[in-house]
Design a protein around this motif. Structure first.
Motif, PDB file in Angstrom:
ATOM      1  N   VAL A 185       0.869  -1.174   0.000  1.00  0.00           N
ATOM      2  CA  VAL A 185       0.000   0.000   0.000  1.00  0.00           C
ATOM      3  C   VAL A 185       0.908   1.227   0.000  1.00  0.00           C
ATOM      4  CG1 VAL A 185      -1.723   1.309   1.287  1.00  0.00           C
ATOM      5  CG2 VAL A 185      -1.857  -1.188   1.188  1.00  0.00           C
ATOM      6  N   VAL A 186       0.724   2.094  -0.985  1.00  0.00           N
ATOM      7  CA  VAL A 186       1.619   3.226  -1.188  1.00  0.00           C
ATOM      8  C   VAL A 186       1.358   4.317  -0.157  1.00  0.00           C
ATOM      9  CG1 VAL A 186       2.322   5.027  -2.815  1.00  0.00           C
ATOM     10  CG2 VAL A 186       1.784   2.728  -3.644  1.00  0.00           C
ATOM     11  N   GLY A 187       2.438   4.844   0.432  1.00  0.00           N
ATOM     12  CA  GLY A 187       2.330   6.025   1.274  1.00  0.00           C
ATOM     13  C   GLY A 187       1.755   5.793   2.654  1.00  0.00           C
ATOM     14  N   VAL A 188       1.748   4.547   3.120  1.00  0.00           N
ATOM     15  CA  VAL A 188       1.234   4.255   4.456  1.00  0.00           C
ATOM     16  C   VAL A 188       2.336   3.560   5.249  1.00  0.00           C
ATOM     17  CG1 VAL A 188      -0.478   2.987   5.798  1.00  0.00           C
ATOM     18  CG2 VAL A 188      -1.133   4.063   3.653  1.00  0.00           C
ATOM     19  N   SER A 189       2.734   4.153   6.379  1.00  0.00           N
ATOM     20  CA  SER A 189       3.774   3.578   7.225  1.00  0.00           C
ATOM     21  C   SER A 189       3.464   3.886   8.680  1.00  0.00           C
ATOM     22  CB  SER A 189       5.148   4.143   6.836  1.00  0.00           C
ATOM     23  OG  SER A 189       5.176   5.551   7.001  1.00  0.00           O
ATOM     24  N   GLY A 190       4.189   3.247   9.582  1.00  0.00           N
ATOM     25  CA  GLY A 190       3.946   3.455  11.010  1.00  0.00           C
ATOM     26  C   GLY A 190       2.579   2.987  11.443  1.00  0.00           C
ATOM     27  N   VAL A 191       2.100   1.890  10.846  1.00  0.00           N
ATOM     28  CA  VAL A 191       0.727   1.432  11.067  1.00  0.00           C
ATOM     29  C   VAL A 191       0.599   0.677  12.379  1.00  0.00           C
ATOM     30  CG1 VAL A 191      -1.118  -0.016  10.149  1.00  0.00           C
ATOM     31  CG2 VAL A 191       0.295   1.344   8.603  1.00  0.00           C
ATOM     32  N   THR A 192      -0.456   0.988  13.134  1.00  0.00           N
ATOM     33  CA  THR A 192      -0.734   0.299  14.395  1.00  0.00           C
ATOM     34  C   THR A 192      -2.045  -0.470  14.384  1.00  0.00           C
ATOM     35  OG1 THR A 192      -1.778   2.290  15.311  1.00  0.00           O
ATOM     36  CG2 THR A 192       0.576   2.002  15.710  1.00  0.00           C
ATOM     37  N   SER A 193      -2.917  -0.221  13.398  1.00  0.00           N
ATOM     38  CA  SER A 193      -4.192  -0.921  13.306  1.00  0.00           C
ATOM     39  C   SER A 193      -4.652  -0.907  11.860  1.00  0.00           C
ATOM     40  CB  SER A 193      -5.245  -0.247  14.197  1.00  0.00           C
ATOM     41  OG  SER A 193      -6.521  -0.848  14.042  1.00  0.00           O
ATOM     42  N   ILE A 194      -5.254  -2.000  11.418  1.00  0.00           N
ATOM     43  CA  ILE A 194      -5.720  -2.120  10.037  1.00  0.00           C
ATOM     44  C   ILE A 194      -7.145  -2.651  10.029  1.00  0.00           C
ATOM     45  CG2 ILE A 194      -4.762  -4.435   9.798  1.00  0.00           C
ATOM     46  CD1 ILE A 194      -4.786  -1.871   6.987  1.00  0.00           C
ATOM     47  N   ALA A 195      -7.958  -2.203   9.085  1.00  0.00           N
ATOM     48  CA  ALA A 195      -9.318  -2.725   8.928  1.00  0.00           C
ATOM     49  C   ALA A 195      -9.684  -2.701   7.458  1.00  0.00           C
ATOM     50  CB  ALA A 195     -10.322  -1.896   9.729  1.00  0.00           C
ATOM     51  N   THR A 196     -10.398  -3.725   7.017  1.00  0.00           N
ATOM     52  CA  THR A 196     -10.873  -3.794   5.640  1.00  0.00           C
ATOM     53  C   THR A 196     -12.388  -3.801   5.619  1.00  0.00           C
ATOM     54  OG1 THR A 196     -10.679  -6.199   5.758  1.00  0.00           O
ATOM     55  CG2 THR A 196      -8.848  -4.999   4.763  1.00  0.00           C
ATOM     56  N   GLY A 197     -12.969  -3.013   4.711  1.00  0.00           N
ATOM     57  CA  GLY A 197     -14.410  -2.986   4.546  1.00  0.00           C
ATOM     58  C   GLY A 197     -14.822  -3.778   3.329  1.00  0.00           C
ATOM     59  N   GLY A 198     -15.990  -3.437   2.768  1.00  0.00           N
ATOM     60  CA  GLY A 198     -16.444  -4.146   1.589  1.00  0.00           C
ATOM     61  C   GLY A 198     -15.441  -4.037   0.466  1.00  0.00           C
ATOM     62  N   GLU A 199     -15.125  -2.801   0.071  1.00  0.00           N
ATOM     63  CA  GLU A 199     -14.128  -2.563  -0.960  1.00  0.00           C
ATOM     64  C   GLU A 199     -13.261  -1.363  -0.578  1.00  0.00           C
ATOM     65  OE1 GLU A 199     -16.100  -4.114  -5.064  1.00  0.00           O
ATOM     66  OE2 GLU A 199     -16.944  -2.266  -4.257  1.00  0.00           O
ATOM     67  N   HIS A 200     -13.016  -1.198   0.701  1.00  0.00           N
ATOM     68  CA  HIS A 200     -12.124  -0.144   1.155  1.00  0.00           C
ATOM     69  C   HIS A 200     -11.352  -0.640   2.367  1.00  0.00           C
ATOM     70  CE1 HIS A 200     -15.276   0.594   4.165  1.00  0.00           C
ATOM     71  NE2 HIS A 200     -14.457   1.430   4.792  1.00  0.00           N
ATOM     72  N   ALA A 201     -10.298   0.085   2.694  1.00  0.00           N
ATOM     73  CA  ALA A 201      -9.484  -0.284   3.854  1.00  0.00           C
ATOM     74  C   ALA A 201      -8.998   0.978   4.533  1.00  0.00           C
ATOM     75  CB  ALA A 201      -8.301  -1.148   3.419  1.00  0.00           C
ATOM     76  N   CYS A 202      -8.722   0.868   5.827  1.00  0.00           N
ATOM     77  CA  CYS A 202      -8.240   1.998   6.611  1.00  0.00           C
ATOM     78  C   CYS A 202      -7.163   1.528   7.579  1.00  0.00           C
ATOM     79  CB  CYS A 202      -9.379   2.652   7.396  1.00  0.00           C
ATOM     80  SG  CYS A 202     -10.682   3.384   6.378  1.00  0.00           S
ATOM     81  N   ALA A 203      -6.275   2.455   7.949  1.00  0.00           N
ATOM     82  CA  ALA A 203      -5.204   2.132   8.886  1.00  0.00           C
ATOM     83  C   ALA A 203      -4.999   3.284   9.852  1.00  0.00           C
ATOM     84  CB  ALA A 203      -3.912   1.853   8.133  1.00  0.00           C
ATOM     85  N   VAL A 204      -4.751   2.929  11.109  1.00  0.00           N
ATOM     86  CA  VAL A 204      -4.306   3.903  12.099  1.00  0.00           C
ATOM     87  C   VAL A 204      -2.787   3.966  12.014  1.00  0.00           C
ATOM     88  CG1 VAL A 204      -4.197   4.525  14.536  1.00  0.00           C
ATOM     89  CG2 VAL A 204      -6.249   3.423  13.615  1.00  0.00           C
ATOM     90  N   VAL A 205      -2.226   5.159  11.947  1.00  0.00           N
ATOM     91  CA  VAL A 205      -0.783   5.320  11.860  1.00  0.00           C
ATOM     92  C   VAL A 205      -0.270   6.004  13.124  1.00  0.00           C
ATOM     93  CG1 VAL A 205      -0.838   5.375   9.341  1.00  0.00           C
ATOM     94  CG2 VAL A 205      -0.999   7.516  10.616  1.00  0.00           C
ATOM     95  N   ASP A 206       1.057   5.988  13.280  1.00  0.00           N
ATOM     96  CA  ASP A 206       1.677   6.620  14.449  1.00  0.00           C
ATOM     97  C   ASP A 206       1.154   8.042  14.629  1.00  0.00           C
ATOM     98  OD1 ASP A 206       3.215   4.424  15.069  1.00  0.00           O
ATOM     99  OD2 ASP A 206       4.971   5.114  13.949  1.00  0.00           O
ATOM    100  N   GLY A 207       0.810   8.366  15.871  1.00  0.00           N
ATOM    101  CA  GLY A 207       0.262   9.685  16.165  1.00  0.00           C
ATOM    102  C   GLY A 207      -1.242   9.704  16.235  1.00  0.00           C
TER     103      GLY A 207
END
Length: 747
Positions: A83-105
């Motif tokens: 996944v481009v441009g995402v680092s320092g991830v602490t939590s990940i979730a996937t939806g129907g056709e989307h995804a989200c991540a919590v990053v540092d901070g």
């Protein structure tokens, strides 16, 4: 109401009456993870999967027509992509056709489908790259439904955004929002999990509150009334974890038992029947559960040291079994031990195992099993590029890697060189039997050897010249002990012979010796170890077709054996049965040998090579063999070095890879098949930290910074490990291996 024209298929609507309630056409559902526990986290969407790597980046695989893989494309991938441009991830979730991540901070980033504002960026524009969620700070965890997303923020409050037709946002209304809104009546939350269009929160008290659609009792409040604000789940007061499936929900209690509620048409509640439950019902026979996840019509749990158990529908093998259509009680998934988490999608399941490996099973129409192949698998398969190898080497038609003390091999097995007890080929890695404490690995032409933690050495494969060192010439499909060897620290394997580093820099060798490659002053072979004459202070070894070189602690190099092409680098073509120094080499930090040529990495980052040069394998701009070292053109600032049968490669500044020499099989990785007598750039490699060596190999492997092992070149026997045959002129990921940091002596 959502636009039904954007959904890819109406097949799901025919499966489940709920879609008639939710969408005019059809849709899908999702499993969302509970509170993140670290970089092992894994999450499955409708037909894709994402995981957090040990470096806190994200890799995704599977369907991608809405950009849900986050790689800037809409092309599906049957193996993991970054996944481009995402680092320092602490939590990940996937939806129907989307995804989200919590990053540092505590910020949140999302990508993929966004027709209902589920990315939270204030728009309804789908995104193939991650965008920032507006107005969320201090996020701890994130969860996602089919078209909505929720975040747990510091202090235990919850914010949601996206679709809200059935009160999914929990703010007392049915109006959607493309930016986060506060969930009413929830405080002290410690974990979240979203189903299709409902969400549940675990509170510090052990109670659970849920909100959203309740047509099947998935809110657990004893009714089938949809709730626009959170309500209490009946009878739950000691929960430690929760998971929402599509239209059911489950929780782990303080004692490790599990209770589930909601739809049960596939047996997904695990109650022993197929009756829908409006309040929690105990799952039959479950104790000591540590993690769980819910899918379309199935549920799975991690049970401490007892592996993974699943229950519910099994039409696509999502329970990991091929003999039952469904099961309303838990069944064990064969071959899964040491799991830390499970993630369930539409009709597939994935588990995160110890050491970072991920295995998946079930439906694979869009490559959601991540194996690099398509097609249903009713038993777990390894996800490509997710693993924890520590060394890798290449033979003539096979490759082996060291991982957590064990060894896996793939490619041709006709001579037992895969070490799995038989002589069958394998397109993907198989476990070598009887090797579980290995600290170093060497791969020869058709045999392999490993140094064990005890200092003993075990070898397997072809043994016609005694290269296994067991005092016989019997070929072995399983490892055998090398006779009389203790205190070994490194090993090198050539064509029909093996050498080891022992003690304070001494060297021992065994096997074929026609050209003096054993270094004991003779040309008589030996099926057991003999001492190399006059050598001390060695720090590394490399073996070619029929010659050997040692790196000495003072930066010099000494070589012995065959020399018809000047591969000993001493200015002559005279073979040597004892070591002789290579003139002009005084500050080497690594060495590598091909079939008939040698290269050294110098302290300043330059590379020098000598010997045969018919394919340009010396990289000096000519095809003239050299009896003394010459500089490789186009390489500077190198940090790692490798040689194959008639090619060489180096890792250079920025982690790029440059290769030179023979390229008939695509072993330069530059997309072509023309030889090059100067270094050219290998495609699709950046952040590389190491390369595999293989003196007779016509293929090459590299480890990139994201932890992925990629190989290219000859794949006639499946030695690239990507599940296919043929040639590869550009790098492809190895199935089930990655996170490679090469051990001493393996550059």
């Amino acid at each position: 109401m959502s636009d039904p024209s954007r959904y890819p298929s109406c097949s799901l609507a025919r499966r489940l009456v709920v879609f008639a309630l939710l969408f005019v056409g059809c849709g899908w559902g999702v499993t969302a993870q509970a509170l993140a526990t670290g970089p092992e986290q894994l999450s499955s969407g409708w037909q894709f999967v994402c995981t957090v790597t040990p470096s806190a980046h994200v890799k995704c695989w599977g369907g991608n027509h809405r950009g849900q893989l986050g790689d800037g494309t809409t092309t599906l991938s049957s193996s993991p992509v970054d996944v481009v441009g995402v680092s320092g991830v602490t939590s990940i979730a996937t939806g129907g056709e989307h995804a989200c991540a919590v990053v540092d901070g505590g910020a949140v980033k999302c990508w993929g489908s966004n027709f209902d504002g589920e990315l939270g960026d204030g728009t309804t524009t789908p995104r193939q790259f991650a965008v920032d969620v507006v107005g969320v700070t201090g996020a701890i965890a994130v969860t996602a439904g089919v078209s909505h997303t929720c975040a747990l923020v510091a202090g235990g409050a919850v914010k949601c955004w996206g679709q809200n037709v059935y009160g999914t946002l929990g703010n007392g209304s049915t109006v959607g929002s493309p930016v986060p809104v506060d969930v009413t009546g929830v405080s002290g939350a410690t974990a979240l999990s979203a189903g299709l269009v409902h969400t549940c929160a675990l509170l510090t008290t052990g109670a659970i509150k849920c909100w959203g659609l309740n047509a099947f009792g998935q809110l657990g409040d004893g009714t089938m009334t949809t709730r626009l604000v959170a309500v209490d789940v009946v009878g739950i007061s000691d929960a430690t974890a929760l998971a929402a499936g599509w239209i059911h929900s489950c929780a782990i209690g303080a004692g490790g038992g599990i209770q589930c509620w909601g739809s049960n048409t596939g047996g997904q509640l695990g109650s022993g029947d197929y009756l829908t439950r409006l309040t929690p019902q105990a799952v039959v026979g479950i104790a000591h559960a540590t993690a769980l996840s819910g899918g379309y019509q199935h549920t799975c749990a991690v049970l401490g040291g007892d592996g993974v158990q699943c229950w519910g529908m099994n039409g696509q093998g999502q329970l990991g079994r091929d003999t039952i259509p469904s099961s309303p009680v838990p069944v064990a998934v064969p071959g899964i031990g040491g799991a830390s988490a499970v993630a369930l999608g539409d009709q597939h399941t994935c588990a995160a195992l110890a050491g970072g490996e991920v295995r998946c099973w079930g439906n694979n129409t869009f490559g959601q099993l991540g194996s690099g192949l398509l097609g249903v698998s009713t038993s777990p398969v390894a996800v490509a590029g997710i693993g924890a190898a520590t060394a890798v080497g290449s033979g003539f038609g096979h490759t082996c890697a060291l991982s957590a003390g064990g060894v896996q091999c793939w490619g041709t097995g006709a001579m037992g060189q895969l070490g799995d007890g038989n002589s069958q080929d394998s397109l993907v890695p198989v476990d070598v039997v009887g090797v579980d404490t290995a600290s170093a690995l060497a791969v020869g032409e058709s045999h392999n050897c490993a140094v064990l933690a005890s200092g003993m050495v075990r070898c397997w494969g072809f043994n016609g010249s005694g290269e296994l060192g067991d005092a016989t010439t019997d070929t072995r499909a399983s490892p055998v002990d090398v006779v009389g060897v203790v205190g070994a620290t490194a090993v090198a394997a050539g064509a029909g012979y093996t050498c080891i580093l022992v003690g304070a820099g001494a060297v021992k060798c065994w096997g074929r010796n026609f050209d003096g490659q054993l270094g004991n002053g003779s040309t008589v072979g030996s099926p057991f170890a003999v001492d190399v004459v006059g050598l001390s202070g060695a720090t590394a070894l490399a073996a070619g077709w029929s010659f050997t070189c040692a790196l000495i602690s003072d930066g010099t190099v000494q070589c012995w054996g065959s020399n018809y092409a000047g591969q000993l680098g001493d200015g002559t073509a005279t073979p040597r049965a004892v070591p002789a120094p290579v003139p002009g080499i005084s500050d080497a930090i690594a060495i590598t040998l091909g079939m008939e040529h040698a290269c050294a990495l110098m302290a300043g980052g330059d590379v020098k090579c000598w010997g045969a040069n018919y394919d340009g394998q010396l990289g000096d701009g000519s095809n003239i063999e050299r009896w003394s070292p010459v500089a490789v053109v186009g390489v500077s600032g190198a940090s790692a070095l490798a040689a194959g049968g008639s090619h060489g490669c180096a890792v250079v500044v920025g982690g790029a890879v440059r290769c030179w020499g023979g390229n008939v099989y695509g072993q330069l990785g530059n997309g072509g098949s023309d030889n090059s007598n100067t270094a050219v750039a290998t495609l699709d490699i950046s952040g590389a930290t190491g390369l595999s060596t293989g003196a007779v190999a016509q293929h090459q492997c590299a480890i990139v910074a994201a932890g992925e092992l990629k190989c290219w070149g000859d794949d006639t026997f499946g030695q690239l490990g990507d599940g296919r045959l043929g040639y590869r002129s550009t790098p492809a990921p190895v199935i089930g291996l990655g996170d490679v940091v090469f051990a001493d002596g393996f550059d």
